[in-house]
Design a protein around this motif. Structure first.
Motif, mmCIF file in Angstrom:
data_model
loop_
_atom_site.group_PDB
_atom_site.id
_atom_site.type_symbol
_atom_site.label_atom_id
_atom_site.label_comp_id
_atom_site.label_asym_id
_atom_site.label_seq_id
_atom_site.Cartn_x
_atom_site.Cartn_y
_atom_site.Cartn_z
ATOM 1 N N VAL A 260 14.977 -2.248 -8.510
ATOM 2 C CA VAL A 260 14.982 -1.099 -9.403
ATOM 3 C C VAL A 260 15.372 -1.603 -10.780
ATOM 4 N N PRO A 261 14.577 -1.276 -11.797
ATOM 5 C CA PRO A 261 14.932 -1.735 -13.132
ATOM 6 C C PRO A 261 16.298 -1.191 -13.536
ATOM 7 N N GLY A 262 17.040 -2.006 -14.179
ATOM 8 C CA GLY A 262 18.352 -1.593 -14.639
ATOM 9 C C GLY A 262 19.293 -2.761 -14.636
ATOM 10 N N LYS A 263 20.416 -2.545 -15.256
ATOM 11 C CA LYS A 263 21.430 -3.588 -15.332
ATOM 12 C C LYS A 263 22.692 -3.005 -14.732
ATOM 13 N N GLN A 264 23.127 -3.573 -13.601
ATOM 14 C CA GLN A 264 24.305 -3.001 -12.974
ATOM 15 C C GLN A 264 25.068 -3.990 -12.110
ATOM 16 N N VAL A 265 26.378 -3.809 -12.102
ATOM 17 C CA VAL A 265 27.244 -4.502 -11.164
ATOM 18 C C VAL A 265 27.333 -3.564 -9.968
ATOM 19 N N THR A 266 26.771 -3.975 -8.843
ATOM 20 C CA THR A 266 26.735 -3.084 -7.688
ATOM 21 C C THR A 266 27.989 -3.186 -6.835
ATOM 22 N N MET A 267 28.686 -4.335 -6.908
ATOM 23 C CA MET A 267 29.924 -4.485 -6.151
ATOM 24 C C MET A 267 30.792 -5.540 -6.830
ATOM 25 N N ALA A 268 32.080 -5.275 -6.883
ATOM 26 C CA ALA A 268 33.080 -6.247 -7.340
ATOM 27 C C ALA A 268 34.307 -6.007 -6.474
ATOM 28 N N HIS A 269 34.575 -6.933 -5.553
ATOM 29 C CA HIS A 269 35.623 -6.706 -4.560
ATOM 30 C C HIS A 269 36.502 -7.942 -4.403
ATOM 31 N N ILE A 270 37.793 -7.700 -4.190
ATOM 32 C CA ILE A 270 38.760 -8.773 -3.987
ATOM 33 C C ILE A 270 39.290 -8.707 -2.555
ATOM 34 N N ILE A 271 39.278 -9.842 -1.881
ATOM 35 C CA ILE A 271 39.921 -9.980 -0.570
ATOM 36 C C ILE A 271 41.159 -10.845 -0.823
ATOM 37 N N PRO A 272 42.344 -10.221 -0.927
ATOM 38 C CA PRO A 272 43.532 -10.970 -1.336
ATOM 39 C C PRO A 272 44.022 -12.003 -0.320
ATOM 40 N N ASN A 273 43.898 -11.715 0.962
ATOM 41 C CA ASN A 273 44.436 -12.607 1.976
ATOM 42 C C ASN A 273 43.448 -12.710 3.137
ATOM 43 N N PRO A 274 42.357 -13.472 2.936
ATOM 44 C CA PRO A 274 41.346 -13.574 3.992
ATOM 45 C C PRO A 274 41.922 -14.153 5.274
ATOM 46 N N GLN A 275 41.566 -13.563 6.379
ATOM 47 C CA GLN A 275 42.066 -13.998 7.678
ATOM 48 C C GLN A 275 41.016 -14.841 8.399
ATOM 49 N N GLY A 276 41.499 -15.633 9.328
ATOM 50 C CA GLY A 276 40.593 -16.395 10.184
ATOM 51 C C GLY A 276 39.860 -17.483 9.428
ATOM 52 N N ASP A 277 38.616 -17.676 9.807
ATOM 53 C CA ASP A 277 37.837 -18.777 9.254
ATOM 54 C C ASP A 277 36.794 -18.320 8.229
ATOM 55 N N ILE A 278 37.123 -17.286 7.479
ATOM 56 C CA ILE A 278 36.170 -16.757 6.490
ATOM 57 C C ILE A 278 35.761 -17.834 5.492
ATOM 58 N N HIS A 279 36.745 -18.573 4.961
ATOM 59 C CA HIS A 279 36.420 -19.632 3.994
ATOM 60 C C HIS A 279 35.440 -20.641 4.584
ATOM 61 N N GLU A 280 35.740 -21.077 5.793
ATOM 62 C CA GLU A 280 34.902 -22.075 6.453
ATOM 63 C C GLU A 280 33.490 -21.546 6.663
ATOM 64 N N ARG A 281 33.372 -20.313 7.116
ATOM 65 C CA ARG A 281 32.045 -19.735 7.374
ATOM 66 C C ARG A 281 31.241 -19.530 6.092
ATOM 67 N N LEU A 282 31.947 -19.351 4.980
ATOM 68 C CA LEU A 282 31.264 -19.239 3.690
ATOM 69 C C LEU A 282 30.937 -20.604 3.092
ATOM 70 N N GLY A 283 31.490 -21.656 3.709
ATOM 71 C CA GLY A 283 31.267 -22.997 3.182
ATOM 72 C C GLY A 283 32.133 -23.296 1.970
#
Length: 112
Positions: free
Chosen positions: A12-35
């Motif tokens: 859709v034409p337009g300029k937008q930030v659709t999401m901006a989110h902070i995960i302050p204390n990720p649990q488990g292996d999130i970092h690893e799975r994201l590489g």
């Protein structure tokens, strides 16, 4: 005869930030799975048009002591890591740059 699958993508034409989110204390292996090697808070943004993720990454990296975990100029995805306050400052700076300099519409910076 093998049928070929056809994929149609529309933006859709337009300029937008659709999401901006902070995960302050990720649990488990999130970092690893994201590489992502660096530990700490994770900041996530999605932006259209997708090339603006480059501008957001530049603004974010200048605003805080963060690491770029992932940047995709084709999907508009940006992932950053660092301590919580740096990630928050970086996301807010990226959003402010896109909104105030380039005229994007935005969503709130959220936090889980």
């Amino acid at each position: 005869m093998v049928e070929k699958q056809r994929v149609i993508q529309e933006y859709v034409p337009g300029k937008q930030v659709t999401m901006a989110h902070i995960i302050p204390n990720p649990q488990g292996d999130i970092h690893e799975r994201l590489g992502i090697v660096t530990k700490g808070a994770i900041g996530i943004m999605t932006i259209t048009p997708s090339e603006a993720a480059i501008i957001a990454a530049d603004a974010a990296s200048k605003a805080g002591d963060i690491e770029l975990g992932f940047l995709d100029r084709f999907t508009g995805s940006l992932v950053i890591t660092g301590d919580v306050s740096s990630v928050e400052a970086a996301l807010r700076s990226a959003v402010n740059t896109l909104v105030n300099v380039l005229g994007f519409t935005s969503t709130e910076v959220t936090r889980s």
